[in-house]
Design an enzyme around this catalytic site. Sequence first.
Site, PDB file in Angstrom:
ATOM      1  N   TRP A   1       0.824  -1.219   0.000  1.00  0.00           N
ATOM      2  CA  TRP A   1       0.000   0.000   0.000  1.00  0.00           C
ATOM      3  C   TRP A   1       0.842   1.246   0.000  1.00  0.00           C
ATOM      4  CZ3 TRP A   1      -4.285  -0.612  -2.140  1.00  0.00           C
ATOM      5  CH2 TRP A   1      -5.044  -1.767  -1.952  1.00  0.00           C
TER       6      TRP A   1
ATOM      7  N   ASP B   1      -2.128   6.732   6.171  1.00  0.00           N
ATOM      8  CA  ASP B   1      -3.169   5.890   5.576  1.00  0.00           C
ATOM      9  C   ASP B   1      -3.557   4.882   6.651  1.00  0.00           C
ATOM     10  OD1 ASP B   1      -4.698   4.029   4.250  1.00  0.00           O
ATOM     11  OD2 ASP B   1      -3.193   3.533   2.729  1.00  0.00           O
TER      12      ASP B   1
ATOM     13  N   LYS C   1     -12.956  -1.667   5.672  1.00  0.00           N
ATOM     14  CA  LYS C   1     -12.293  -2.627   6.561  1.00  0.00           C
ATOM     15  C   LYS C   1     -12.806  -2.485   7.990  1.00  0.00           C
ATOM     16  CE  LYS C   1      -8.911  -2.896   3.128  1.00  0.00           C
ATOM     17  NZ  LYS C   1      -8.091  -2.016   2.299  1.00  0.00           N
TER      18      LYS C   1
HETATM   19  C1  LIG Z   1      -7.522  -1.472   1.279  1.00  0.00           C
HETATM   20  C2  LIG Z   1      -6.463  -0.451   1.433  1.00  0.00           C
HETATM   21  C3  LIG Z   1      -6.320   0.605   0.531  1.00  0.00           C
HETATM   22  C4  LIG Z   1      -7.165   0.751  -0.709  1.00  0.00           C
HETATM   23  O1  LIG Z   1      -8.409   1.180  -0.406  1.00  0.00           O
HETATM   24  P1  LIG Z   1      -9.506   1.477  -1.552  1.00  0.00           P
HETATM   25  O2  LIG Z   1     -10.601   2.071  -0.749  1.00  0.00           O
HETATM   26  O3  LIG Z   1      -9.834   0.165  -2.188  1.00  0.00           O
HETATM   27  O4  LIG Z   1      -8.914   2.426  -2.524  1.00  0.00           O
HETATM   28  C5  LIG Z   1      -5.331   1.533   0.788  1.00  0.00           C
HETATM   29  N1  LIG Z   1      -4.527   1.431   1.845  1.00  0.00           N
HETATM   30  C6  LIG Z   1      -4.630   0.415   2.726  1.00  0.00           C
HETATM   31  C7  LIG Z   1      -3.701   0.347   3.906  1.00  0.00           C
HETATM   32  C8  LIG Z   1      -5.596  -0.561   2.545  1.00  0.00           C
HETATM   33  O5  LIG Z   1      -5.705  -1.567   3.426  1.00  0.00           O
END
Ligand SMILES: *Cc1c(COP(=O)(O)O)cnc(C)c1O
Length: 361
Positions: free
Chosen positions: A102, A172, A196
């Site tokens: 990521w 993030d 998530k």
């Molecule tokens: C799932 C995830 C993403 C991507 O998220 P989207 O909403 O599908 O763009 C980005 N960063 C992390 C750490 C993730 O777990």
Amino acid sequence: MARAYNFNAGPAAIPLEVLQQAQEQFVDYHGAGMSIMEMSHRSPLYEGVNNEAQTLMRELFGIPDNYKVLFLQGGASTQFAMLPMNLLRPGHPAAYVQTGAWADKAIKEAKLIGDTVIAASTASDSFMRMPSLSEIEVPAGASYLHLTSNETIGGTQFHEFPSTGDVPLIADMSSDILSRPIDISQFGAIYAGAQKNLGPSGVTVVIIREDLVKEGSKSIPAMFRYETHAKADSLYNTPPSFAVYMVTLVLKWIKARGGVAQMEQYNRDKTKLIYDAIDQSGGYYRGCAQPQSRSLMNITFRLGNEELEKQFIKESEQLGFVGLKGHRDVGGLRASTYNAVPLESCQALTQFMTDFQKRNG
Ligand SMILES: *Cc1c(COP(=O)(O)O)cnc(C)c1O
């Protein structure tokens, strides 16, 4: 109805109580004679949802008044670009902590916008750990320092965050937001896709300090400017109203369970079961992440060979377990134990791990 033991990485488990409440309100929201999806986003009822999402987010996560809470679309992946579009200033590179899949995606997007530097990298350890704080070098004058608080694919997590002085720290938190208390004032901005830990896909939460909101240049198209959404209270254009509504239900559920500190304790209890099962298997199961960087959200582990791993997944699926196959980049097995995953699912998994070892050890 039997609920699956859902260990999906994302979209992921949503609390059963939340699903049931949404079902009750699905056709007729608060006597409106229509569902939340059918009403104007300018109606008082929807404004109530929008305000409640923000208020609960602030209350549960302890967000100070000088931060904006935005509900946007495009997923965390859009933030990979939107963030440098707004905050990467010419002559002031953006610093990134490279910790896995990521973080790499975030870096790739930032490079399209401006100069980047790698402040620390654990690539030489195959991303199976997070860097220690002393390894992170924050260049003076950097536009910001970006890190990924939890690497969903590798199964690693930061357990403390660097002090970055005047350089805004950006995180993030897509896969661990609201899983533990955080001192928000350490951060310039935090973003997370909802699917998530917060609810369904379709909405992305951005928590951003007010002075950073204003930084975005007027040459950025309106939808990609934080200021646009901050000024309009996330109602500049049609919001993902059903997803935001679902987030409010999840936030109320967290509140009813005692809040984020309680969530953390619950997550610790859950993951301890599984990590203990790995550590006490005499090497039959091997954790992928280095112990000091182990995630409370995504537990990555392996068996002696890929044949056994396939067998493990097959047998687990027959017993109602879902989502235990590791990400294709890492292989092996992964159990995602987000807030909404019940302790009972983790107990069932550890029992299955013990039984599987007895049968195939
Ligand atoms: C799932 C995830 C993403 C991507 O998220 P989207 O909403 O599908 O763009 C980005 N960063 C992390 C750490 C993730 O777990």
